[in-house]
Design an enzyme around this catalytic site. Structure first.
Site, PDB file in Angstrom:
ATOM      1  CE1 TYR A  43      -3.742  -2.227   0.292  1.00  0.00           C
ATOM      2  CE2 TYR A  43      -4.063  -1.526   2.562  1.00  0.00           C
ATOM      3  CZ  TYR A  43      -4.486  -2.241   1.467  1.00  0.00           C
ATOM      4  OH  TYR A  43      -5.656  -2.953   1.549  1.00  0.00           O
ATOM      5  N   GLY A  44       2.080   1.126   0.507  1.00  0.00           N
ATOM      6  CA  GLY A  44       2.909   2.274   0.900  1.00  0.00           C
ATOM      7  C   GLY A  44       3.113   3.371  -0.117  1.00  0.00           C
ATOM      8  CB  CYS A  74      -2.039  -1.936   7.801  1.00  0.00           C
ATOM      9  SG  CYS A  74      -1.341  -1.067   6.389  1.00  0.00           S
ATOM     10  CB  THR A  76       0.045   2.320   5.084  1.00  0.00           C
ATOM     11  OG1 THR A  76       1.418   2.007   5.333  1.00  0.00           O
ATOM     12  CG2 THR A  76      -0.070   3.211   3.887  1.00  0.00           C
ATOM     13  CB  CYS A 184       5.926  -0.433   8.213  1.00  0.00           C
ATOM     14  SG  CYS A 184       5.376  -1.664   7.007  1.00  0.00           S
TER      15      CYS A 184
HETATM   16  N1  DGL Z   1       2.143  -3.290   6.954  1.00  0.00           N
HETATM   17  C1  DGL Z   1       1.836  -2.020   6.477  1.00  0.00           C
HETATM   18  C2  DGL Z   1       2.059  -0.879   7.423  1.00  0.00           C
HETATM   19  O1  DGL Z   1       2.097  -1.094   8.617  1.00  0.00           O
HETATM   20  C3  DGL Z   1       1.700  -1.756   5.015  1.00  0.00           C
HETATM   21  C4  DGL Z   1       2.935  -1.648   4.229  1.00  0.00           C
HETATM   22  C5  DGL Z   1       2.648  -1.546   2.755  1.00  0.00           C
HETATM   23  O2  DGL Z   1       1.760  -2.240   2.278  1.00  0.00           O
HETATM   24  O3  DGL Z   1       3.338  -0.766   2.106  1.00  0.00           O
HETATM   25  O4  DGL Z   1       2.158   0.251   7.024  1.00  0.00           O
END
Ligand code: DGL
Length: 279
Positions: A43-44, A74, A76, A184
């Site tokens: 998602y980042g 998450c 994000t 993250c």
């Molecule tokens: N595990 C995620 C977070 O804590 C998402 C990381 C990603 O998908 O870029 O932000």
């Protein structure tokens, strides 16, 4: 809401498994439903509105599976969607955000590093949090380029990931920082290489246990914990498959393999299709 209903956990991919582990440790008798939005991970670096629409869609899908609470495992997704999800779904929703406060409280040198996704670091929510604590503590914020992609395929210790990680945290190591915030959930799986690269010079702050504790508090307050009779029936060692369902919007067999490798869970993941929800 039934106490025996599952707890929903969501992430873009496998990062939230670190939170799932902490939840299993603190609540071994609860049934968990973990959803990895692997088709769209990471998602980042996606648009904020796209991340929000995905998270709302998954939240809705979890609600349709009759979960009693949702953990957005998450950073994000939490940054862009926590408040919206709380408005739309009438159940406890717990998010995760970088441990800026504990870092500010703990750092002796008054310099701390933060490693997170580009999307989290530029979010309004994260910057509001930073503003509360950066008056007498300097935060060096770094994007973890390439890390989530590697962890998604189960790489947590190869020379490639060591090189990526060393590059990302170089400005932090070159400063007076004595503390590093993992912003993250994927990065929890890099604790060993981080200790190796930093020669244990940095105190690492990871919030997965704190999130599990917040969940316990919320469920206790709302009297939603699974009741004692059910706990006795299940017993605490028979959990992994009976009390856990893993689903992925991407390759389910890949999630099965990575969950086994990263957290020792032996459950066959299922593929699901989940529509995004309009904002
Ligand atoms: N595990 C995620 C977070 O804590 C998402 C990381 C990603 O998908 O870029 O932000």
């Amino acid at each position: 809401m039934r106490n025996t209903a599952p707890i929903g956990i969501l992430d873009s991919g496998v990062g939230g498994l670190s939170v799932l582990r902490a939840i299993q440790e603190q609540l071994p008798d609860e049934t968990l439903l973990y959803c990895a939005d692997s088709y769209y991970a990471p998602y980042g670096e996606l648009e904020d509105s796209f991340i929000a629409a995905r998270t709302l869609g998954i939240g809705r899908w979890l609600a349709e599976q009759h979960v009693k609470a949702i953990v957005i495992a998450c950073n994000t997704a939490t940054a862009h969607t926590l408040l919206m999800l709380r408005e739309r779904l009438k159940m406890p929703i717990i998010g995760v955000e970088p441990g800026i406060k504990p870092a500010a409280l703990r750092s002796r040198t008054r310099v701390a590093g933060v490693l997170a996704t580009a999307s989290t670091l530029k979010s309004t929510r994260f910057n509001a949090l930073l503003t509360q604590y950066n008056r007498d503590c300097r935060f060096i914020c770094q994007i973890g380029h390439g890390l989530v992609e590697a962890i998604e395929v189960g790489d947590i210790s190869s020379p490639v990931i060591i090189r990526y990680l060393s590059t990302c945290i170089r400005p932090i190591l070159d400063s007076d920082a004595d503390t590093l915030v993992l912003g993250c959930t994927h990065y929890s799986f890099l604790l060993d290489v981080l200790r190796y690269i930093t020669s244990e010079r940095l105190h690492i702050i990871d919030t997965h246990k704190a999130i599990a504790s917040q969940l316990v508090q919320q469920l206790t307050k709302q009297q939603l914990l699974v009741n004692a009779d059910i706990s006795t029936i299940h017993g605490s060692m028979m959990l992994s498959s009976a009390l856990l369902r893993l689903v992925s919007t991407g390759d389910a067999s890949q999630l099965t393999g990575i969950a086994r490798k990263l957290v020792g869970i032996h459950v066959n993941a299922e593929h699901v299709k989940i529509a995004s929800e309009p904002l």
